[in-house]
Structures are given as structure tokens and as C-alpha cells.
Design an enzyme around this catalytic site. Structure first.
Site, mmCIF file in Angstrom:
data_model
loop_
_atom_site.group_PDB
_atom_site.id
_atom_site.type_symbol
_atom_site.label_atom_id
_atom_site.label_comp_id
_atom_site.label_asym_id
_atom_site.label_seq_id
_atom_site.Cartn_x
_atom_site.Cartn_y
_atom_site.Cartn_z
ATOM 1 N N GLU A 264 25.317 72.309 58.411
ATOM 2 C CA GLU A 264 26.214 74.076 58.510
ATOM 3 C C GLU A 264 25.905 75.032 59.982
ATOM 4 O O GLU A 264 24.603 75.010 59.578
ATOM 5 C CB GLU A 264 25.534 74.469 57.225
ATOM 6 N N HIS A 283 30.767 78.202 52.570
ATOM 7 C CA HIS A 283 29.743 78.593 52.053
ATOM 8 C C HIS A 283 30.386 79.531 51.672
ATOM 9 O O HIS A 283 29.149 80.498 51.190
ATOM 10 C CB HIS A 283 28.593 78.161 52.934
#
Length: 414
Positions: A264, A283
Site C-alpha cells: 500500500e 484502506h
């Protein structure tokens, strides 16, 4: 005076809670340039505690440059960005804040499920492009559909409860939950393979473990019911993205919703990001004002309790003891350490150890006393700093087998 660093744009309530205590000085550092282990290593030396979210990485390099650090507080559940083993060996407590974002993450999973069922993001994008694609974006109802929950922990249980209110049939797979416990929640507990074959929607709520890494792979996808829709709000590496993309391309999987990724942020060139049947969020599972305030309050209070009162709560590398049990055990901590020290001075070498707890003590959580015995024992013949946090880890490192026995019988000693 204790010095605490707060990072990663944590809710301001954490600073407020800690500053209300006269013995704590708070420094807020939201500079992303100091998120890297190399940069953080240069500024952490004087701090006794650090409170972080997911942006900061606490590595062995950071810990080696933090001689005063006593506690790391993670405002959230996952501690993937912390070298817990290295912290334990250095006697540093690692705490998290479980439960603070449970509701928020469960609601996000359900939001993704509903968006997936009715093609809501695709409809928004289509309209913005000047199109009117009613037929192409026809969805499915969720009433009467089977929802398979992989992982029936705190978040999975909230999802199950809410899904029941949506008139879905809820099944779950979790090796650590009994059928009777699941039944009390209105959930049928099944094997993972059964869940794959029966579910119209599958939502993942598992921790990052060796057993869960890549669990949704090509083989697992082939076992799933044709037309299944998959939601992942747990850990990014639970799903093999290439296998998922292929399963959607060939029509076996109808769609997916992903809130997490193996790396990420993800590489923008990933093929799966261009798949119109998959919806994404960056997220956001725990990203609500309410959840961020909850976890900030939890971690601030836990850090303060440990620094000022040595009370340990929600530690991932040490047993958490309730205050009631602590009152019973504290008077015996010093005795336990002295007994361990006496044994160490008598034998002067590594030796397996058996600790027996008798009478009322056998009913309590005695792990704190075991750690105290080991602290005394190891301090007698090692030059490494030993405390109750790292004593068990150091004992294992030295090959010392530790055995605890419990007996409700009350014996007389002379």
C-alpha cells in the site's frame, strides 16, 4: 518526566489525554519524511513511548537507537509495521487497540457488499461520463442470499449480526470458534470448503498469519460457487490479486470489493485496478472520525497506565492482567523474582525450570509471576538487560524449558 512521541496524524484527543497527566511530555511529529526507519532512528533516542498508526515502521534499526523506549502503542489492531519480536527481546511492550475500530470496519465491509451488489460506484462513474447504462448495471438482491464470513472474530461477529438484520443467511468458517458459540449468534459454522461452495457473498476477516497469506488463490477460487462476490477488509496479502483478476475475467467470480492490498499504496500499473467489476477503497476500513477518536483514547490511556502505574493492557507480546487480579499478584512479584534469583545463584547455569502454583493461585492468571521468576533466574547469569517483558523470550533463546503446573490443593511448607 516521561516523553511520548505521537505520529501518523493521530486524533488530537491522544495528545489531550496524555498532556492532562503532569508526568508526561508530548511531542507530535506528523512529518512523513521521518516515517522511515532511517530517519526515525535519528530522533527517537530520548523518548520513553511512541504512539503510531500504520504509517510509521518500527524496525530493529529503530529499536537499536531507542535506549529509553518502554512501550510502543499502535492505535489500531494490526502490528505488521512493528518488529514485535525485536521489541520483546529488548523488553519493550507493544500494545494495540482492539475493538476501537470494530464497528467501523464491519460497516465498511457491509457498505462494500451493498455497493458490489448494486454496482453503485460503476453507476456513478458511468453517469459522470454522460452515459445511462441501466441494463448493463443491473444488480442482485441480498435478501435471502448466503453470506460466508471467513474469520468470526470481533469484526466478523458484527458483520454477522448486521447481515442477519438484512435477512441474509449467514455461515462462517473459523477453526477457533465452537459450533455452539456460532449458533448463539445465529451463524452456521461450516468448513472453509463448504463456505466456498455455498456462499453468494464472501467477506474476509482474518489476521495476517502464515496460514492466511494467499488463502484466496486459484485453487480456492475454483471451489467457490459460480457468480460469487468477494469482499476483503482484512489484510491485503490474504488474496492473490492475479488469481482473482483471472477468475473475474473468465466469469467464475462476478465481482469483488477490496479495501486492502499486499503493498500500500498499490502499483498503479496493476491490471486488477483496471477491472471494472472490482471496486476499491484506499484502506478506509477504520477511517471514521469516531473510530480514530476511540483508538486514540485507548492507546493514550494504555500508554499512560504503563508509564505511570506499570499496568499492562492489550499488549501483544505480554499477558494483559486485569486490575483485580493484579491486586492479588503484585505482593508476590518481588518474592517470585527473588526465588528465581536464588535458583540462578545456586545453579549458575541454564537449566530447565518447573514452577508450581498451589491453592487459590492456581485459579489466577499467573503468567506475570512466571515472568518474574525468569527475570530473577536469568539476571543471575547473563549480562543482557532482563525485565519481565523479555524474560520468557530470553529463556527460549537459551534453550530453557519452562513448565508451569497448577494444583488446587493447599500444602503446608516448613
Amino acid at each position: 518526566m516521561f516523553k511520548v512521541m505521537i505520529r501518523d496524524n493521530m486524533s488530537p484527543v491522544a495528545k489531550e489525554r496524555l498532556e492532562a497527566l503532569s508526568q508526561i511530555e508530548v511531542v507530535v511529529d506528523n512529518n512523513k519524511e521521518t516515517n522511515s526507519p532511517e530517519a526515525l532512528s535519528g530522533i527517537i533516542k530520548d523518548f520513553h513511548a511512541i504512539a503510531i498508526r500504520s504509517g510509521t515502521k518500527i524496525t530493529e534499526q529503530v529499536l537499536a537507537n531507542a535506549p529509553n523506549l518502554k512501550v510502543i502503542g499502535r492505535a489500531g489492531v494490526g502490528v505488521d509495521n512493528i518488529d514485535v519480536e525485536a521489541a520483546t527481546k529488548r523488553g519493550i511492550i507493544v500494545m494495540n487497540a482492539p475493538g476501537g475500530n470494530t464497528i467501523t470496519t464491519a460497516e465498511h465491509a457491509l457498505s462494500l457488499m451493498l455497493s458490489l451488489a448494486r454496482n453503485i460506484p460503476q453507476g456513478t462513474a458511468s453517469l459522470r461520463e454522460g452515459k445511462w447504462e441501466k441494463k448493463a448495471l443491473t444488480g442482485v438482491e441480498i435478501t435471502g442470499k448466503t453470506l460466508g464470513i471467513v474469520g468470526l472474530g470481533q469484526i466478523g461477529r458484527v458483520v454477522a449480526e448486521r447481515a442477519g438484520g438484512l435477512k441474509m443467511k449467514v455461515i462462517a468458517a473459523d477453526p477457533f470458534v465452537s459450533k455452539s458459540s456460532a449458533r448463539e449468534m445465529g451463524v452456521d459454522l461450516v468448513s472453509l470448503d463448504e463456505l466456498f461452495s455455498l456462499s453468494d457473498f464472501i467477506t474476509l476477516h482474518v489476521p495476517r498469519l502464515k496460514e492466511t497469506a494467499g488463502m484466496i488463490n486459484d485453487k480456492a477460487l475454483q471451489k467457490m460457487k459460480p457468480g460469487v462476490r468477494i469482499i476483503n477488509c482484512s489484510r491485503g496479502d490474504v488474496v492473490d490479486l492475479d488469481a482473482l483478476h483471472e477468475a473475474i475475467q473468465n466469469g467464475h467470480v462476478a465481482g469483488a470489493a477490496l479495501d486492502v492490498f499486499p503493498k500500500e499504496p498499490p502499483d498503479p500499473s496493476l491490471l486488477i485496478l483496471k477491472n471494472p467489476k472490482i471496486i476499491f477503497t484506499p484502506h478506509l476500513g477504520a477511517s471514521t472520525d469516531e473510530a480514530q477518536d476511540k483508538v486514540a483514547v485507548m492507546i493514550a490511556d494504555q500508554i499512560a497506565d504503563y508509564l505511570e502505574k506499570e499496568i499492562i493492557t492489550n499488549a501483544v507480546n505480554f499477558p494483559s492482567i486485569s486490575k483485580d487480579i493484579l491486586l492479588h499478584i503484585v505482593p508476590h512479584l518481588s518474592l517470585s523474582e527473588k526465588m528465581g534469583s536464588l535458583m540462578g545463584q545456586l545453579i549458575r547455569k541454564s537449566h530447565d525450570i518447573t514452577i508450581t502454583y498451589s491453592g487459590e493461585f492456581a485459579k489466577l492468571n499467573t503468567r506475570l509471576l512466571t515472568h518474574a521468576v525468569l527475570k530473577g533466574l536469568l539476571s543471575s547469569f547473563t549480562d543482557k538487560p532482563v525485565n519481565q517483558i523479555n524474560s520468557l523470550s530470553l529463556a527460549k533463546e537459551k534453550g530453557i524449558a519452562v513448565k508451569e503446573t497448577m494444583s488446587l490443593a493447599t500444602d503446608d511448607f516448613t
